[in-house]
Structures are given as structure tokens and as C-alpha cells.
Design an enzyme around this catalytic site. Structure first.
Site, PDB file in Angstrom:
ATOM      1  N   GLU A 185       0.820  -1.203   0.000  1.00 46.47           N
ATOM      2  CA  GLU A 185       0.000   0.000   0.000  1.00 46.47           C
ATOM      3  C   GLU A 185       0.860   1.262   0.000  1.00 46.47           C
ATOM      4  OE1 GLU A 185      -3.911  -0.522   2.346  1.00 46.47           O
ATOM      5  OE2 GLU A 185      -2.431  -1.692   3.463  1.00 46.47           O
ATOM      6  N   ARG A 187       5.217   2.717  -1.053  1.00 45.61           N
ATOM      7  CA  ARG A 187       6.142   2.802  -2.170  1.00 45.61           C
ATOM      8  C   ARG A 187       7.338   1.864  -1.977  1.00 45.61           C
ATOM      9  NH1 ARG A 187       6.161   7.078  -5.465  1.00 45.61           N
ATOM     10  NH2 ARG A 187       8.428   7.045  -5.535  1.00 45.61           N
ATOM     11  N   SER A 205       7.004   4.491   2.739  1.00 45.04           N
ATOM     12  CA  SER A 205       8.005   4.562   1.686  1.00 45.04           C
ATOM     13  C   SER A 205       9.283   3.867   2.118  1.00 45.04           C
ATOM     14  CB  SER A 205       8.312   6.020   1.337  1.00 45.04           C
ATOM     15  OG  SER A 205       9.270   6.103   0.300  1.00 45.04           O
ATOM     16  N   ALA A 228       1.543   2.756   8.488  1.00 40.81           N
ATOM     17  CA  ALA A 228       1.008   3.802   7.621  1.00 40.81           C
ATOM     18  C   ALA A 228       1.810   5.081   7.769  1.00 40.81           C
ATOM     19  CB  ALA A 228      -0.458   4.057   7.971  1.00 40.81           C
ATOM     20  N   GLU A 243       6.691   1.902  13.446  1.00 44.83           N
ATOM     21  CA  GLU A 243       5.339   2.344  13.779  1.00 44.83           C
ATOM     22  C   GLU A 243       4.858   3.425  12.812  1.00 44.83           C
ATOM     23  OE1 GLU A 243       4.884   4.168  17.593  1.00 44.83           O
ATOM     24  OE2 GLU A 243       5.824   6.036  16.968  1.00 44.83           O
ATOM     25  N   LYS A 263      23.203   5.047  16.041  1.00 45.71           N
ATOM     26  CA  LYS A 263      22.567   5.423  14.788  1.00 45.71           C
ATOM     27  C   LYS A 263      21.812   4.217  14.241  1.00 45.71           C
ATOM     28  CE  LYS A 263      25.575   9.201  13.318  1.00 45.71           C
ATOM     29  NZ  LYS A 263      26.441   9.731  12.236  1.00 45.71           N
TER      30      LYS A 263
END
Length: 303
Positions: A185, A187, A205, A228, A243, A263
Site C-alpha cells: 500500500e 512505495r 516509503s 502507515a 510504527e 545510529k
């Protein structure tokens, strides 16, 4: 490694450039002996194009050389004969020309206005799907066992494993895709891979090699969830999640359960991690993901 293809090239008659090549026959190494292609028509004068049989053999380990070579590589990926990252696509943009993709077929952009006017005057308006170097995958290759809600969102050169569902908001670029059943849903950008039973959430993405990720190839492991509007520039190990709304880049400062700060790139590919933002302090945390809310893909959607 070598590969070969036999198909039909569409060539701009006015500009003498290859617009696109559709390969009917594909093979790793050499094509088997079979009947050659026979063209029923030699040209389409309305589009100002001509057609020629194309037989191409390439070395997958060297960069593409010309549009026929580039199109063969894209076909091989979408036909699942090679996986993303298993062939050289360096400089492929420079080997492909800009094409107007219409309901009549490929058109040189310089000829588009004339064709549009001609069709309008005849009462048959022209539909232009896009002006781009990459066509829709489904106009050239239709892999088995997949669902694509909006064909314009999947480029030729995408690799979609059986059981993959690409929803209307999903997008899959070339030399990228899924290696097993997956919900897409968000990229999946060039160079990125999503492994089996993972969910790329709406608006999310994966940072690829064409969107600021440099040469880093991002992999989403098995049974992962990219929430999302989330994103990642690091690989997720199996059974991991980011998340909703959190974008984790390689340089994102992450706090571990013991208070140590690292990092995010140091956690790339480590399994069983949930990346989340502390709603009180605002710090990004990496915690064990033992009982996440993601319970797996719905089998009925991916059968």
C-alpha cells in the site's frame, strides 16, 4: 550471465529512435530454436512509427547498452527470470528515451500534439496515460498470481512474487519488488526488496537508490510491518516493524532498551525490532517486538 529475447520494436519513423520493445520470447543464456516472429503490419502511419523484429542477447553483468538491451532487462525482471539486484541496471535511464504512452501505443512526444488533434477532429479523443521513460508493467508482462489495483502504479521492471497485492496507493519501481506474498500500500522504490508475508502500509516509503539512498539497498525482511505513513532507509530484519508516521533513516538517533544511543544503520537487518517514537520524550526507540499487533497477512487476500 547472459540472456536473450525475441520480440517487436516500435521505432519512431520521423526521429529514427526506438520507442519501446516488447519481447514475446525470453530465456537465460540462449533462446531455443523456434519459429521466428512474423509481422502482420510494418508501420502505423497515424502514430508515425514502424515495426521491426528484434532479437537481442545481452550480458547481465555489464551495464545496458541501448533501449533494446534495457527493455530486455526490464522484461526479465517482471517475468521473474531474474530477481532485483541480480543484473546490472547502471545507467539505464540514459538508455531509454522519453515516450508518450497512449491508448494507441507508444508515440514520440514531438508527434503527440499532431496525433491528438487528428484524433479530436475525427471524433475519437486520444488518451495519454503518461509521458515517461518507463511504461506500465502490465502492458508488457502479466505475472501469474498477483493483484494490481492500478496498473499505472507498477513500472515495467518490477518483480512481483505470487501472492502479492498492490493496492491503489501502492507503487513498485523497476529493479525492486516482492519475493513472496505481500501487501503493498506504500512505495517500493528502485533497488528495494520486500520478503514474504510483509505489509508495506498505506502512505509508507522504502528509501531506494533513486530517492536519496545512494547505493544502499534496503530489504524488508519476512513478516515485517511498515506502518502507515512510515518509512525506512535501513533494512528491517525478520519480524520487525516501524510504527505509523515514523521515518527511520540511516542517521536517525535511536535509543536502545538499556539506554545506549546508536545510529539506526547499526540496527540494519537485526530481527525482532519495533522502531517507535516515545510519545512523551519524542525520542526514537528500538524495542523488542515480541507481541506486536501485526498478526500476518490475510490468507484470503493473497491466495
Amino acid at each position: 550471465m547472459y540472456a536473450a529475447g525475441r520480440g517487436i520494436a516500435t521505432i519512431s519513423a520521423r526521429h529514427d529512435v526506438i520507442l519501446e520493445v516488447w519481447y514475446r520470447d525470453l530465456a537465460l543464456d540462449d533462446l531455443p530454436e523456434q519459429e521466428s516472429l512474423a509481422l502482420s503490419v510494418a508501420a502505423d502511419y497515424e502514430r508515425h512509427v514502424r515495426f521491426e523484429v528484434a532479437e537481442t542477447r545481452i550480458d547481465l553483468d555489464v551495464p545496458p547498452d541501448g533501449p533494446a538491451d534495457a527493455y530486455l532487462r526490464l522484461h526479465l525482471l517482471s517475468a521473474r527470470l531474474v530477481r532485483p539486484r541480480e543484473l546490472n541496471v547502471d545507467g539505464i535511464f540514459g538508455q531509454l528515451g522519453l515516450v508518450a504512452w497512449t491508448d494507441l501505443g507508444a508515440v514520440h512526444p514531438a508527434d503527440l500534439d499532431e496525433l491528438r488533434a487528428h484524433r479530436r477532429m475525427a471524433g475519437r479523443p486520444l488518451t495519454v496515460h503518461g509521458i515517461d521513460k518507463f511504461p506500465r508493467m502490465t502492458d508488457f508482462v502479466s505475472p501469474s498470481g498477483i493483484r494490481i489495483a492500478d496498473a499505472s502504479r507498477v513500472r515495467l521492471g518490477a518483480y512481483l512474487a505470487e501472492g502479492t497485492v498492490v493496492m491503489p496507493s501502492g507503487f513498485v519501481n523497476f529493479n525492486a519488488g516482492t519475493l513472496g506474498p505481500a501487501m503493498v500500500e506504500g512505495r517500493i522504490t528502485a533497488g528495494s526488496i520486500v520478503e514474504a508475508d510483509s505489509d508495506v502500509g498505506a502512505g509508507s516509503s522504502i528509501m531506494g537508490t533513486l530517492s536519496g539512498g545512494g547505493t544502499h539497498m534496503t530489504t524488508i525482511g519476512k513478516r515485517c510491518l511498515l506502518g502507515a505513513n512510515a518509512g525506512t532507509g535501513i533494512s528491517l530484519g525478520d519480524d520487525s516493524a516501524v510504527e505509523a508516521g515514523l521515518y527511520v533513516t540511516r542517521g536517525t538517533v535511536v535509543t536502545l532498551p538499556d539506554g545506549k544511543v546508536v545510529k539506526a544503520i547499526e540496527l540494519s537487518g537485526v530481527p525482532g525490532i519495533l522502531f517507535r517514537r516515545n510519545s512523551v520524550s519524542g525520542t526514537v526507540e528500538a524495542v523488542p517486538w515480541k507481541t506486536g499487533s501485526f498478526t500476518g497477512l490475510n490468507p484470503a487476500l493473497h491466495a
